[in-house]
Design an enzyme around this catalytic site. Structure first.
Site, mmCIF file in Angstrom:
data_model
loop_
_atom_site.group_PDB
_atom_site.id
_atom_site.type_symbol
_atom_site.label_atom_id
_atom_site.label_comp_id
_atom_site.label_asym_id
_atom_site.label_seq_id
_atom_site.Cartn_x
_atom_site.Cartn_y
_atom_site.Cartn_z
ATOM 1 N N ASP A 13 0.811 -1.228 0.000
ATOM 2 C CA ASP A 13 0.000 0.000 0.000
ATOM 3 C C ASP A 13 0.841 1.274 0.000
ATOM 4 O O ASP A 13 0.445 2.288 0.562
ATOM 5 C CB ASP A 13 -0.962 0.020 1.211
ATOM 6 C CG ASP A 13 -1.832 -1.207 1.252
ATOM 7 O OD1 ASP A 13 -2.264 -1.649 0.179
ATOM 8 O OD2 ASP A 13 -2.068 -1.730 2.356
ATOM 9 N N GLY A 15 1.415 3.030 -2.527
ATOM 10 C CA GLY A 15 1.007 3.902 -3.635
ATOM 11 C C GLY A 15 1.620 3.429 -4.947
ATOM 12 O O GLY A 15 1.786 4.203 -5.885
ATOM 13 N N LYS A 16 1.917 2.124 -5.003
ATOM 14 C CA LYS A 16 2.503 1.559 -6.229
ATOM 15 C C LYS A 16 1.573 1.730 -7.416
ATOM 16 O O LYS A 16 2.024 1.926 -8.536
ATOM 17 C CB LYS A 16 2.791 0.060 -6.039
ATOM 18 C CG LYS A 16 3.816 -0.248 -4.988
ATOM 19 C CD LYS A 16 4.055 -1.749 -4.869
ATOM 20 C CE LYS A 16 2.871 -2.535 -4.346
ATOM 21 N NZ LYS A 16 2.510 -2.283 -2.945
ATOM 22 N N GLY A 40 -4.126 -4.695 -4.221
ATOM 23 C CA GLY A 40 -5.191 -3.773 -4.592
ATOM 24 C C GLY A 40 -4.568 -2.475 -5.017
ATOM 25 O O GLY A 40 -4.055 -1.743 -4.188
ATOM 26 N N HIS A 41 -4.549 -2.224 -6.303
ATOM 27 C CA HIS A 41 -3.926 -1.005 -6.789
ATOM 28 C C HIS A 41 -4.984 -0.002 -7.214
ATOM 29 O O HIS A 41 -5.727 -0.228 -8.153
ATOM 30 C CB HIS A 41 -2.974 -1.313 -7.947
ATOM 31 C CG HIS A 41 -1.776 -2.114 -7.514
ATOM 32 N ND1 HIS A 41 -0.766 -2.476 -8.355
ATOM 33 C CD2 HIS A 41 -1.431 -2.589 -6.299
ATOM 34 C CE1 HIS A 41 0.144 -3.163 -7.682
ATOM 35 N NE2 HIS A 41 -0.249 -3.243 -6.430
ATOM 36 N N GLN A 221 2.317 -6.070 -3.053
ATOM 37 C CA GLN A 221 2.795 -6.112 -1.657
ATOM 38 C C GLN A 221 4.105 -5.325 -1.493
ATOM 39 O O GLN A 221 4.377 -4.441 -2.287
ATOM 40 C CB GLN A 221 2.971 -7.564 -1.181
ATOM 41 C CG GLN A 221 1.669 -8.322 -1.026
ATOM 42 C CD GLN A 221 1.203 -9.005 -2.291
ATOM 43 O OE1 GLN A 221 1.955 -9.617 -2.999
ATOM 44 N NE2 GLN A 221 -0.080 -8.918 -2.592
ATOM 45 N N THR A 236 3.285 -12.315 3.212
ATOM 46 C CA THR A 236 2.550 -13.007 2.159
ATOM 47 C C THR A 236 3.393 -14.188 1.707
ATOM 48 O O THR A 236 4.505 -14.398 2.209
ATOM 49 C CB THR A 236 2.182 -12.039 1.018
ATOM 50 O OG1 THR A 236 1.211 -12.686 0.180
ATOM 51 C CG2 THR A 236 3.387 -11.604 0.199
ATOM 52 N N ALA A 296 -7.589 -1.565 -0.036
ATOM 53 C CA ALA A 296 -8.243 -1.544 -1.345
ATOM 54 C C ALA A 296 -8.846 -2.906 -1.679
ATOM 55 O O ALA A 296 -9.756 -3.018 -2.483
ATOM 56 C CB ALA A 296 -7.258 -1.128 -2.428
ATOM 57 N N GLY A 299 -10.937 -3.616 2.512
ATOM 58 C CA GLY A 299 -11.619 -2.514 3.182
ATOM 59 C C GLY A 299 -11.206 -2.334 4.636
ATOM 60 O O GLY A 299 -11.713 -1.457 5.339
ATOM 61 N N LYS A 328 2.520 10.276 -1.003
ATOM 62 C CA LYS A 328 1.613 10.755 0.047
ATOM 63 C C LYS A 328 2.247 11.775 0.998
ATOM 64 O O LYS A 328 1.869 11.847 2.176
ATOM 65 C CB LYS A 328 1.012 9.565 0.806
ATOM 66 C CG LYS A 328 0.159 8.693 -0.129
ATOM 67 C CD LYS A 328 -0.579 7.618 0.603
ATOM 68 C CE LYS A 328 -2.060 7.880 0.662
ATOM 69 N NZ LYS A 328 -2.843 6.689 1.065
ATOM 70 N N LEU A 329 3.178 12.558 0.483
ATOM 71 C CA LEU A 329 3.774 13.614 1.297
ATOM 72 C C LEU A 329 2.687 14.593 1.754
ATOM 73 O O LEU A 329 2.727 15.113 2.875
ATOM 74 C CB LEU A 329 4.835 14.366 0.474
ATOM 75 C CG LEU A 329 5.540 15.483 1.222
ATOM 76 C CD1 LEU A 329 6.518 14.918 2.247
ATOM 77 C CD2 LEU A 329 6.279 16.425 0.275
ATOM 78 N N GLY A 412 -0.326 13.546 -4.475
ATOM 79 C CA GLY A 412 -1.775 13.383 -4.574
ATOM 80 C C GLY A 412 -2.065 12.177 -5.428
ATOM 81 O O GLY A 412 -1.151 11.532 -5.941
HETATM 82 P P1 IMO Z 1 -0.707 -4.221 -2.306
HETATM 83 O O1 IMO Z 1 -0.250 -4.784 -3.611
HETATM 84 C C1 IMO Z 1 -1.105 -4.621 1.980
HETATM 85 C C2 IMO Z 1 -1.003 -8.644 3.707
HETATM 86 C C3 IMO Z 1 -2.260 -9.124 4.380
HETATM 87 C C4 IMO Z 1 -1.666 -10.032 5.439
HETATM 88 C C5 IMO Z 1 -0.479 -10.665 4.714
HETATM 89 C C6 IMO Z 1 -0.750 -12.035 4.153
HETATM 90 O O2 IMO Z 1 -2.014 -3.538 -2.333
HETATM 91 O O3 IMO Z 1 0.360 -3.426 -1.632
HETATM 92 P P2 IMO Z 1 -2.128 -12.858 2.039
HETATM 93 O O4 IMO Z 1 -3.598 -12.714 1.701
HETATM 94 O O5 IMO Z 1 -1.222 -12.253 1.032
HETATM 95 O O6 IMO Z 1 -1.754 -14.271 2.379
HETATM 96 O O7 IMO Z 1 -1.959 -12.033 3.410
HETATM 97 O O8 IMO Z 1 -0.147 -9.780 3.671
HETATM 98 N N1 IMO Z 1 -1.182 -8.180 2.316
HETATM 99 C C7 IMO Z 1 -1.171 -6.881 1.948
HETATM 100 N N2 IMO Z 1 -1.109 -5.757 2.670
HETATM 101 N N3 IMO Z 1 -1.152 -4.514 0.654
HETATM 102 C C8 IMO Z 1 -1.163 -5.625 -0.109
HETATM 103 O O9 IMO Z 1 -1.017 -5.580 -1.436
HETATM 104 C C9 IMO Z 1 -1.236 -6.887 0.538
HETATM 105 N N4 IMO Z 1 -1.314 -8.161 0.116
HETATM 106 C C10 IMO Z 1 -1.254 -8.938 1.214
HETATM 107 O O10 IMO Z 1 -2.977 -8.062 4.953
HETATM 108 O O11 IMO Z 1 -1.161 -9.273 6.503
HETATM 109 MG MG MG Z 2 -3.170 -3.132 -0.680
#
Ligand code: IMO
Ligand code: MG
Length: 429
Positions: A13, A15-16, A40-41, A221, A236, A296, A299, A328-329, A412
């Site tokens: 998360d 902001g990729k 979730g992008h 991630q 993950t 994303a 929720g 996100k500065l 932003g």
């Molecule tokens: P983006 O791409 C934030 C976290 C989950 C959990 C751990 C394992 O949006 O940055 P999983 O379902 O992967 O087995 O869960 O990883 N997690 C994320 N946290 N952004 C993500 O993706 C995430 N994908 C998995 O909350 O702690």
């Molecule tokens: Mg995410």
């Protein structure tokens, strides 16, 4: 030849989504190499927020090619839903979106097993999308790949074998017959759908690299969620780090040119696990609201905290970062005093490096450097020198503590709300 890897440097998360969307403008080919629809992008497209979990956001640009390679775990239903969503917005992905035949699938039993495991003793706080169980099957050699799914006889045999093997666990939360029905009911439609996209993606990649196309690899991630280098077991089940590109896409290390890390101006984490700089007070709540820090994918409210330079130094080293992209500065506006974690303290000892022990990770206390914040709005600023002085100082301090140059600063959600540090119009460094 120009290949660029963009990774998350914290717990996801960062902001990729926005950054990758921005960099995709100059890319010919965009590649997802690990993770699944746990990502979730959020991107802003035609003034509307848009969440993609699996398909690279680059598809929003007509004419760009996108790949999902072997290192990704694919939920065929999730992919189908995403393609339908895109089509409803007038975007057809056929002919410029491809999926590796070697990618492993997430099937309904994986999702049930994920939910079941989350009811057990060690709760990870997963996205419950079946990611971990699917990767586990891959490693134990029980996995079902895209190529297996496309061959009806092979698939039906493997499905029966796996349902039998998993029945004792599945039965604890769902009748096996229900899982079988769910899987088979959707099969004809999903198989037909996947067939159009499945191919040898490593060949497409190789051809693009030989031609000198710009290839962008986007991670899902972040480094602290990496299976090897993150806060195990609260991670993950894949390798989001830059090194994951080679195994996850079938490309040799000598073909990678540049690696950039996306970093948020503060820190967030979703799910369970250690988070040394977490703020459990009003300021944490303020960051959550200001930064709209809600998952994303699920929720869930994200845990928020100060910038952690120990984490960033770890990330910079593991990924071999050439540069950072700060996001996100703007969300720090109006905070009186800003803290940056420079090291940890554990039982009176100063730790400069991120500790390996889960107990030390959970109990170490951050050592902070404090600096005055900025009140002035940063909205619309496109040059570093125009930023409030205290914001400039904060950024320079982060850069120095991490030891990696900051190349871009995002202010932003919109694509154009960005500062290029060296004023370069070409986005590929
Ligand atoms: P983006 O791409 C934030 C976290 C989950 C959990 C751990 C394992 O949006 O940055 P999983 O379902 O992967 O087995 O869960 O990883 N997690 C994320 N946290 N952004 C993500 O993706 C995430 N994908 C998995 O909350 O702690
Ligand atoms: Mg995410």
């Amino acid at each position: 030849m120009s290949t660029l890897v963009v990774v998350g440097t914290q717990w996801g998360d960062e902001g990729k989504g926005k950054v990758v969307h921005y960099l995709s403008q100059e890319a010919d080919l965009i590649v997802r190499y690990q993770g699944g629809n746990n990502a979730g992008h959020t991107i802003i497209f035609e003034n509307k927020p848009f969440v993609l979990h699996l398909i690279p956001s680059g598809v929003l640009f007509p004419g760009k090619k996108c790949l999902i390679t072997n290192g990704v775990v694919i939920d065929p239903q999730g992919l189908y839903d995403e393609a339908v969503l895109l089509r409803s917005k007038g975007l057809d992905v056929k002919g410029r979106f491809f999926v590796s035949e070697l990618a492993h699938l997430i099937l309904p039993y994986h999702r049930y097993l994920d939910i079941l495991r989350e009811q057990g003793k060690i709760r990870i706080g997963t996205t419950r999308r079946g990611i971990g169980p699917s990767y586990a099957d891959k490693v134990t050699r029980l996995g079902i790949r895209v190529v297996d799914y496309l061959d009806e006889k092979v698939f039906l045999d493997l499905l029966e074998r796996n349902l039998k093997e998993k029945a004792p666990l599945l039965k604890q939360i769902v009748p096996v017959a229900k899982v079988r029905k769910e899987t088979l009911d959707a099969y004809p439609k999903l198989r037909k759908f996947l067939k159009d996209f499945a191919t040898n993606t490593s060949l497409i990649l190789d051809e693009a690299i030989r031609k000198g196309d710009n290839v962008l690899f986007e991670s899902a991630q972040g480094t602290m969620l990496d299976l090897d280098f993150g806060t195990y077991p609260y991670v993950t089940s894949s390798n989001p780090i830059a090194g994951g590109v080679c195994a996850g896409a079938g490309v040799g290390p000598s073909k990678i040119n540049t690696i950039l890390g996306v970093v948020k101006a503060y820190t967030t984490r979703v799910g369970e696990g250690p988070f040394p700089t977490e703020l459990k007070d009003d300021l944490g709540e303020h960051l959550r609201q200001r930064g709209q820090e809600f998952g994303a994918t699920t929720g869930r409210p994200r845990r928020c905290g100060w910038f952690d330079a120990v984490v960033l130094r770890h990330s910079a080293r593991i990924n071999g970062l050439d540069g950072l992209i700060l996001t996100k500065l703007d969300c720090l506006e109006g905070i009186k005093s800003l803290k940056i974690c420079t090291a940890y303290s554990y039982k009176g000892k100063r730790l400069e490096e991120f500790p390996a022990s889960r107990q030390v990770q959970a109990e170490c206390v951050p050592i902070y450097e404090e600096m005055p914040g900025f009140d002035e709005s940063v909205k619309g600023i496109t040059r570093f020198s125009k930023l409030p002085l205290n914001a400039q100082r904060y950024i320079k301090c982060l850069e120095k503590l991490v030891g990696t140059p900051i190349k871009l600063i995002s202010l932003g959600r919109k694509r154009e709300e960005i500062i290029s540090m060296d004023g370069k119009t070409c986005l590929w460094f």
